[in-house]
Design a protein around this motif. Structure first.
Motif, PDB file in Angstrom:
ATOM      1  N   GLU A   1       0.827  -1.198   0.000  1.00  0.00           N
ATOM      2  CA  GLU A   1       0.000   0.000   0.000  1.00  0.00           C
ATOM      3  C   GLU A   1       0.863   1.249   0.000  1.00  0.00           C
ATOM      4  O   GLU A   1       2.019   1.228   0.455  1.00  0.00           O
ATOM      5  CB  GLU A   1      -0.941   0.023   1.204  1.00  0.00           C
ATOM      6  CG  GLU A   1      -0.259   0.185   2.540  1.00  0.00           C
ATOM      7  CD  GLU A   1      -1.246   0.271   3.692  1.00  0.00           C
ATOM      8  OE1 GLU A   1      -2.447   0.028   3.464  1.00  0.00           O
ATOM      9  OE2 GLU A   1      -0.811   0.590   4.810  1.00  0.00           O
TER      10      GLU A   1
ATOM     11  N   GLY B   1     -13.292  -1.425  -0.935  1.00  0.00           N
ATOM     12  CA  GLY B   1     -12.493  -2.467  -1.560  1.00  0.00           C
ATOM     13  C   GLY B   1     -13.321  -3.266  -2.544  1.00  0.00           C
ATOM     14  O   GLY B   1     -14.536  -3.404  -2.401  1.00  0.00           O
TER      15      GLY B   1
ATOM     16  N   SER C   1      -4.930   6.669   0.841  1.00  0.00           N
ATOM     17  CA  SER C   1      -4.191   5.409   0.804  1.00  0.00           C
ATOM     18  C   SER C   1      -4.739   4.527  -0.304  1.00  0.00           C
ATOM     19  O   SER C   1      -5.955   4.416  -0.483  1.00  0.00           O
ATOM     20  CB  SER C   1      -4.302   4.690   2.153  1.00  0.00           C
ATOM     21  OG  SER C   1      -3.632   3.448   2.115  1.00  0.00           O
TER      22      SER C   1
ATOM     23  N   SER D   1     -13.050   3.562   3.730  1.00  0.00           N
ATOM     24  CA  SER D   1     -12.356   2.773   2.719  1.00  0.00           C
ATOM     25  C   SER D   1     -13.355   1.971   1.900  1.00  0.00           C
ATOM     26  O   SER D   1     -14.447   1.642   2.367  1.00  0.00           O
ATOM     27  CB  SER D   1     -11.332   1.835   3.372  1.00  0.00           C
ATOM     28  OG  SER D   1     -11.963   0.930   4.257  1.00  0.00           O
TER      29      SER D   1
ATOM     30  N   ARG E   1      -7.999  -1.623  -2.906  1.00  0.00           N
ATOM     31  CA  ARG E   1      -8.607  -0.841  -1.831  1.00  0.00           C
ATOM     32  C   ARG E   1      -8.171   0.613  -1.935  1.00  0.00           C
ATOM     33  O   ARG E   1      -7.021   0.912  -2.251  1.00  0.00           O
ATOM     34  CB  ARG E   1      -8.203  -1.393  -0.462  1.00  0.00           C
ATOM     35  CG  ARG E   1      -8.791  -0.633   0.726  1.00  0.00           C
ATOM     36  CD  ARG E   1      -8.177  -1.127   2.030  1.00  0.00           C
ATOM     37  NE  ARG E   1      -6.736  -1.026   2.020  1.00  0.00           N
ATOM     38  CZ  ARG E   1      -6.068   0.100   2.278  1.00  0.00           C
ATOM     39  NH1 ARG E   1      -6.725   1.216   2.525  1.00  0.00           N
ATOM     40  NH2 ARG E   1      -4.756   0.104   2.244  1.00  0.00           N
ATOM     41  N   VAL E   2      -9.101   1.532  -1.657  1.00  0.00           N
ATOM     42  CA  VAL E   2      -8.799   2.953  -1.569  1.00  0.00           C
ATOM     43  C   VAL E   2      -9.390   3.475  -0.265  1.00  0.00           C
ATOM     44  O   VAL E   2     -10.486   3.065   0.147  1.00  0.00           O
ATOM     45  CB  VAL E   2      -9.359   3.735  -2.787  1.00  0.00           C
ATOM     46  CG1 VAL E   2     -10.865   3.569  -2.896  1.00  0.00           C
ATOM     47  CG2 VAL E   2      -8.964   5.193  -2.715  1.00  0.00           C
ATOM     48  N   GLU E   3      -8.657   4.344   0.415  1.00  0.00           N
ATOM     49  CA  GLU E   3      -9.119   4.886   1.697  1.00  0.00           C
ATOM     50  C   GLU E   3      -8.761   6.353   1.792  1.00  0.00           C
ATOM     51  O   GLU E   3      -7.688   6.778   1.351  1.00  0.00           O
ATOM     52  CB  GLU E   3      -8.484   4.121   2.865  1.00  0.00           C
ATOM     53  CG  GLU E   3      -8.908   4.639   4.234  1.00  0.00           C
ATOM     54  CD  GLU E   3      -8.351   3.788   5.369  1.00  0.00           C
ATOM     55  OE1 GLU E   3      -8.286   4.294   6.508  1.00  0.00           O
ATOM     56  OE2 GLU E   3      -7.977   2.627   5.117  1.00  0.00           O
TER      57      GLU E   3
ATOM     58  N   THR F   1       0.543   5.484   1.007  1.00  0.00           N
ATOM     59  CA  THR F   1      -0.264   6.440   1.768  1.00  0.00           C
ATOM     60  C   THR F   1       0.399   7.797   1.736  1.00  0.00           C
ATOM     61  O   THR F   1       1.632   7.913   1.793  1.00  0.00           O
ATOM     62  CB  THR F   1      -0.419   5.979   3.232  1.00  0.00           C
ATOM     63  OG1 THR F   1      -0.950   4.657   3.257  1.00  0.00           O
ATOM     64  CG2 THR F   1      -1.352   6.918   4.000  1.00  0.00           C
TER      65      THR F   1
ATOM     66  N   SER G   1     -18.606  -2.295   8.745  1.00  0.00           N
ATOM     67  CA  SER G   1     -18.447  -2.598   7.329  1.00  0.00           C
ATOM     68  C   SER G   1     -19.787  -2.945   6.701  1.00  0.00           C
ATOM     69  O   SER G   1     -20.643  -3.575   7.338  1.00  0.00           O
ATOM     70  CB  SER G   1     -17.484  -3.778   7.137  1.00  0.00           C
ATOM     71  OG  SER G   1     -16.206  -3.505   7.665  1.00  0.00           O
TER      72      SER G   1
END
Length: 307
Positions: A54, A258, A300, A256, A268-270, A56, A215
């Motif tokens: 990842e 995914g 991230s 986030s 995944r993006v956050e 960030t 989630s």
């Protein structure tokens, strides 16, 4: 994830998950034939990753020192971790992993140097299936950091813990134990309690520290999560030397999303707010942070292997 505490999450998750690789079918078959029980859940939410890479970025981090001096940094990092469990008997599994990261602190203030921090960690853990409902786990992880500042040396700390998990049913499990962090900064020993509740197939409420959250997974191929996780940007810097040590006292709050890219590979993006809450500049007679820090936005992106 990018931090030492974030790696603890990956390490503990990997202890109860088959390993990736070209021999995954043999590993899966060996675990299926053992006495180790993996959780059966009604939730669509995917299992935590056992391998990831990842990147960030924290933008425009402003620091205000008590002496009135203003400092500003941009922080970017790239990190990678993976772990593999091996059966040792019918009820026991050994886990061995690795963690690597590189962080860049880009000075925005005049008179301050930009610098890098390299980190390496080697987690080793053990899992025992004590009964159909009870699992016992423990881990240790040496974690080293070295800054690119002149004269900086490797700083080592040691994380570890012991935990028990009780699976009440396919919706709910509980965990308890302790976590310890021993290193150049303040040593820390914390009691641990947590739980995970599958409210429905789509909704999962996790009170598992240090990454609590909720989630929503409309299917087994996508999820959205809102929660808190340890920041990978928390450091302690001594002003009489250029050595840095990692601190577990900074947090990110983010959203986030995914999606399965194919097989067990996820993207995944956050995004959210976080900061360098733990970065303190001190000397031998000062043991508290000397500045206040405003929150900063972060972004991230990651690729993950989720069994």
């Amino acid at each position: 994830m990018g931090s030492g505490a974030g790696l603890v999450a990956v390490s503990l998750a990997a202890l109860s998950t088959p390993a990736p690789g070209s021999v995954i079918e043999d590993w899966v078959l060996a675990f299926e034939q053992s006495d180790i029980e993996f959780q059966r859940s009604i939730s669509n939410a995917p299992f935590p990753p056992i391998a990831f890479i990842e990147a960030t970025h924290y933008d425009n981090i402003d620091l205000s020192l008590r002496n009135g001096r203003e400092l500003s940094y941009d922080h970017s990092s790239i990190s990678q971790a993976a772990g593999v469990p091996f059966l040792v008997g019918d009820r026991d599994a050994l886990f061995v992993g690795e963690y690597l990261s590189r962080s860049r602190f880009e000075a925005r203030s005049a008179g301050r140097k930009s610098f890098d921090v390299h980190a390496v960690g080697i987690p080793v853990g053990w899992l025992r299936q004590a009964s159909p409902a009870w699992q016992l786990t423990g881990f240790v992880m040496p974690l080293g950091h070295k800054a690119s500042l002149d004269g900086a040396s490797w700083e080592w700390e040691y994380m570890g813990g012991a935990f028990a998990r009780y699976v009440q049913n396919d919706r709910l499990w509980w965990a308890a134990g302790f976590f310890a962090d021993v290193g150049p900064g303040d040593d820390m020993v914390l009691p641990y309690m947590g739980a995970s509740w599958a409210i429905s197939e789509q909704w999962l409420l996790s009170a598992v520290m240090p990454w609590p959250g909720i989630s929503w997974a409309p299917s087994g191929d996508a999820f959205v999560r809102l929660g808190i996780s340890p920041s990978g940007t928390s450091w302690s810097l001594q002003d009489d030397q250029n050595d840095l040590s990692f601190e577990l006292d900074a947090w990110d709050f983010g959203l986030s999303a995914g999606r399965r890219l194919g097989g067990n590979l996820w993207g995944r993006v956050e995004a959210g707010v976080g900061g360098l809450q733990g970065l303190s500049i001190s000397n031998d007679s000062v043991h508290e942070p000397e500045f206040e820090l405003d929150s900063s936005p972060y972004l991230s992106l990651g690729l993950e292997f989720r069994p």
